[in-house]
Design an enzyme around this catalytic site. Structure first.
Site, PDB file in Angstrom:
ATOM      1  N   ASN A   9       0.881  -1.122   0.112  1.00  0.00           N
ATOM      2  CA  ASN A   9      -0.028  -0.088  -0.003  1.00  0.00           C
ATOM      3  C   ASN A   9       0.781   1.234   0.134  1.00  0.00           C
ATOM      4  O   ASN A   9       1.540   1.642   1.048  1.00  0.00           O
ATOM      5  CB  ASN A   9      -0.691  -0.087   1.220  1.00  0.00           C
ATOM      6  CG  ASN A   9      -1.643   1.149   1.376  1.00  0.00           C
ATOM      7  OD1 ASN A   9      -1.718   2.126   0.550  1.00  0.00           O
ATOM      8  ND2 ASN A   9      -2.257   1.451   2.484  1.00  0.00           N
ATOM      9  N   LYS A  11       0.200   4.347  -0.014  1.00  0.00           N
ATOM     10  CA  LYS A  11      -0.558   5.467   0.333  1.00  0.00           C
ATOM     11  C   LYS A  11      -0.357   6.634  -0.554  1.00  0.00           C
ATOM     12  O   LYS A  11      -0.247   6.440  -1.834  1.00  0.00           O
ATOM     13  CB  LYS A  11      -0.112   5.811   1.823  1.00  0.00           C
ATOM     14  CG  LYS A  11       0.009   4.379   2.902  1.00  0.00           C
ATOM     15  CD  LYS A  11       0.283   4.596   4.026  1.00  0.00           C
ATOM     16  CE  LYS A  11       0.038   3.335   4.844  1.00  0.00           C
ATOM     17  NZ  LYS A  11       0.021   3.451   6.216  1.00  0.00           N
ATOM     18  N   HIS A  94      -9.297   1.125   5.118  1.00  0.00           N
ATOM     19  CA  HIS A  94      -8.155   1.572   5.745  1.00  0.00           C
ATOM     20  C   HIS A  94      -8.159   2.514   6.965  1.00  0.00           C
ATOM     21  O   HIS A  94      -8.944   3.355   6.870  1.00  0.00           O
ATOM     22  CB  HIS A  94      -7.131   1.936   4.605  1.00  0.00           C
ATOM     23  CG  HIS A  94      -5.631   1.925   5.318  1.00  0.00           C
ATOM     24  ND1 HIS A  94      -5.205   2.998   6.041  1.00  0.00           N
ATOM     25  CD2 HIS A  94      -4.405   1.060   5.334  1.00  0.00           C
ATOM     26  CE1 HIS A  94      -4.141   2.525   6.468  1.00  0.00           C
ATOM     27  NE2 HIS A  94      -3.771   1.456   5.966  1.00  0.00           N
ATOM     28  N   GLU A  96      -6.622   4.780   7.874  1.00  0.00           N
ATOM     29  CA  GLU A  96      -6.414   6.041   7.606  1.00  0.00           C
ATOM     30  C   GLU A  96      -7.744   6.893   6.925  1.00  0.00           C
ATOM     31  O   GLU A  96      -8.083   8.063   7.098  1.00  0.00           O
ATOM     32  CB  GLU A  96      -5.005   6.381   6.699  1.00  0.00           C
ATOM     33  CG  GLU A  96      -3.894   5.986   7.401  1.00  0.00           C
ATOM     34  CD  GLU A  96      -2.657   5.502   6.745  1.00  0.00           C
ATOM     35  OE1 GLU A  96      -2.838   5.575   5.425  1.00  0.00           O
ATOM     36  OE2 GLU A  96      -1.602   4.897   7.470  1.00  0.00           O
ATOM     37  N   GLU A 164      -4.979  -4.841  10.664  1.00  0.00           N
ATOM     38  CA  GLU A 164      -4.018  -3.691  10.827  1.00  0.00           C
ATOM     39  C   GLU A 164      -4.310  -2.989  12.132  1.00  0.00           C
ATOM     40  O   GLU A 164      -5.119  -2.096  12.039  1.00  0.00           O
ATOM     41  CB  GLU A 164      -4.023  -2.781   9.584  1.00  0.00           C
ATOM     42  CG  GLU A 164      -3.630  -3.344   8.216  1.00  0.00           C
ATOM     43  CD  GLU A 164      -3.032  -2.316   7.302  1.00  0.00           C
ATOM     44  OE1 GLU A 164      -2.133  -2.648   6.677  1.00  0.00           O
ATOM     45  OE2 GLU A 164      -3.653  -1.319   7.205  1.00  0.00           O
ATOM     46  N   GLY A 170       2.933   2.393  10.668  1.00  0.00           N
ATOM     47  CA  GLY A 170       3.537   3.382  10.514  1.00  0.00           C
ATOM     48  C   GLY A 170       4.642   3.882  11.883  1.00  0.00           C
ATOM     49  O   GLY A 170       5.086   5.204  12.079  1.00  0.00           O
ATOM     50  N   SER A 210       3.915  -1.960  10.118  1.00  0.00           N
ATOM     51  CA  SER A 210       5.309  -1.850  10.487  1.00  0.00           C
ATOM     52  C   SER A 210       5.791  -3.420   9.905  1.00  0.00           C
ATOM     53  O   SER A 210       6.782  -3.709  10.684  1.00  0.00           O
ATOM     54  CB  SER A 210       5.766  -1.504  11.980  1.00  0.00           C
ATOM     55  OG  SER A 210       5.186  -0.115  12.069  1.00  0.00           O
TER      56      SER A 210
HETATM   57  P1  13P Z   1       3.315   0.533   7.524  1.00  0.00           P
HETATM   58  O1  13P Z   1       3.790  -0.650   6.899  1.00  0.00           O
HETATM   59  O2  13P Z   1       3.963   1.868   7.009  1.00  0.00           O
HETATM   60  O3  13P Z   1       3.172   0.511   9.008  1.00  0.00           O
HETATM   61  O4  13P Z   1       1.967   0.694   7.008  1.00  0.00           O
HETATM   62  C1  13P Z   1       0.801  -0.142   6.951  1.00  0.00           C
HETATM   63  C2  13P Z   1      -0.279  -0.066   6.443  1.00  0.00           C
HETATM   64  O5  13P Z   1      -1.124   0.941   6.726  1.00  0.00           O
HETATM   65  C3  13P Z   1      -0.646  -0.676   5.173  1.00  0.00           C
HETATM   66  O6  13P Z   1      -1.822  -0.540   4.895  1.00  0.00           O
END
Ligand code: 13P
Length: 252
Positions: A9, A11, A94, A96, A164, A170, A210
């Site tokens: 992903n 983002k 997601h 976010e 997640e 992150g 992560s």
């Molecule tokens: P990170 O791997 O940067 O922690 O992000 C995970 C994520 O949100 C994947 O959708």
């Protein structure tokens, strides 16, 4: 029985030029690795260019979001019908999007229904926040999200779920492989209640938060974890290829 999947992903990262360069950098390495489904999810604006680059390669394409209407006066939105020409997967719900764009389980449910109608494969994201985790609410939150998001949706082999935990995204602080395995086991039991034992056994459930080249093997060794949804590390070609390679090694 379940084919492992590693999805990147990206983002809101990469211009079209950068997306093309990144795919060029990882394409060869990824293509060599068998028995893992490899997916990259660049921003909408790069989907067409990346699709061209992936012609003939074993790497699949996904989008990061979608709207639930097929067409009409929804300025700025992208529909399942439009995505169906470009990619196979769509990340839905997601954290976010839930946090910054007020996506609720109800919206997520509508999006899943809409993409299935157009033949796309949803990657449904669920996960608890830090305070929910700390107050012992993980089970309640995650099972609630799964049930509400899938309400009124019959069994489909197109569905993928990604667990997640929000506190792991992150932060560089992944869930322990044991924690991730336990919660994914719980998700599978919840899905078993909806679609029966066989439906649950066939469903791929990924871990995200992560994931890195340093912890991938440990996570992939867990029996309930069928792969990973990778954020930051999916933007580094070497790291992403390494994560996919580790999944292939462990799950063979
Ligand atoms: P990170 O791997 O940067 O922690 O992000 C995970 C994520 O949100 C994947 O959708």
């Amino acid at each position: 029985m379940r084919i492992p999947m590693i999805a990147g992903n990206w983002k809101m990262n990469t211009t079209v030029t950068e997306a093309v360069a990144l795919v060029r950098e990882m394409r060869g390495g990824l293509d060599e690795i068998k028995n893992v489904e490899k997916v990259v999810c660049p921003p909408f604006v790069s989907l067409a260019a990346v699709k061209d680059l992936l012609k003939g390669a074993s790497i699949k394409l996904g989008a990061q979001n979608v709207f639930f209407e097929e067409k009409g006066a929804y300025t700025g939105e992208v529909s399942p019908l439009m995505l169906a020409e470009l990619c196979e997967y769509v990340i839905i719900g997601h954290s976010e999007r839930r946090q910054y764009f007020n996506e609720t389980d109800e919206i997520v449910n509508k999006k899943i229904k809409a993409v299935l109608k157009d033949g796309l494969k949803p990657i449904l994201c669920v996960g608890e926040k830090l305070e929910e985790n700390e107050s012992g609410k993980t089970e309640e939150v995650v099972t609630g999200q799964v049930k509400s998001s899938l309400a009124g949706i019959g069994y489909t082999d197109k569905l993928v779920i990604a667990y997640e935990p929000v506190w792991a995204i992150g932060t560089g602080k992944a869930a322990t492989s044991q924690q991730a395995n336990d919660t994914i086991g719980l998700i599978r039991r919840t899905v078993s209640g909806l679609y029966g034992k066989e439906g649950a056994l066939n469903l791929r459930i990924l871990y995200g938060g992560s994931v890195s080249a340093a912890n991938a093997t440990d996570l992939m060794k867990q029996s309930e974890i069928d792969g990973a949804l990778v954020g930051g590390a999916s933007l580094k070609a070497n790291d992403f290829v390494s994560i996919v390679r580790q999944a292939a090694q462990v799950k063979k």
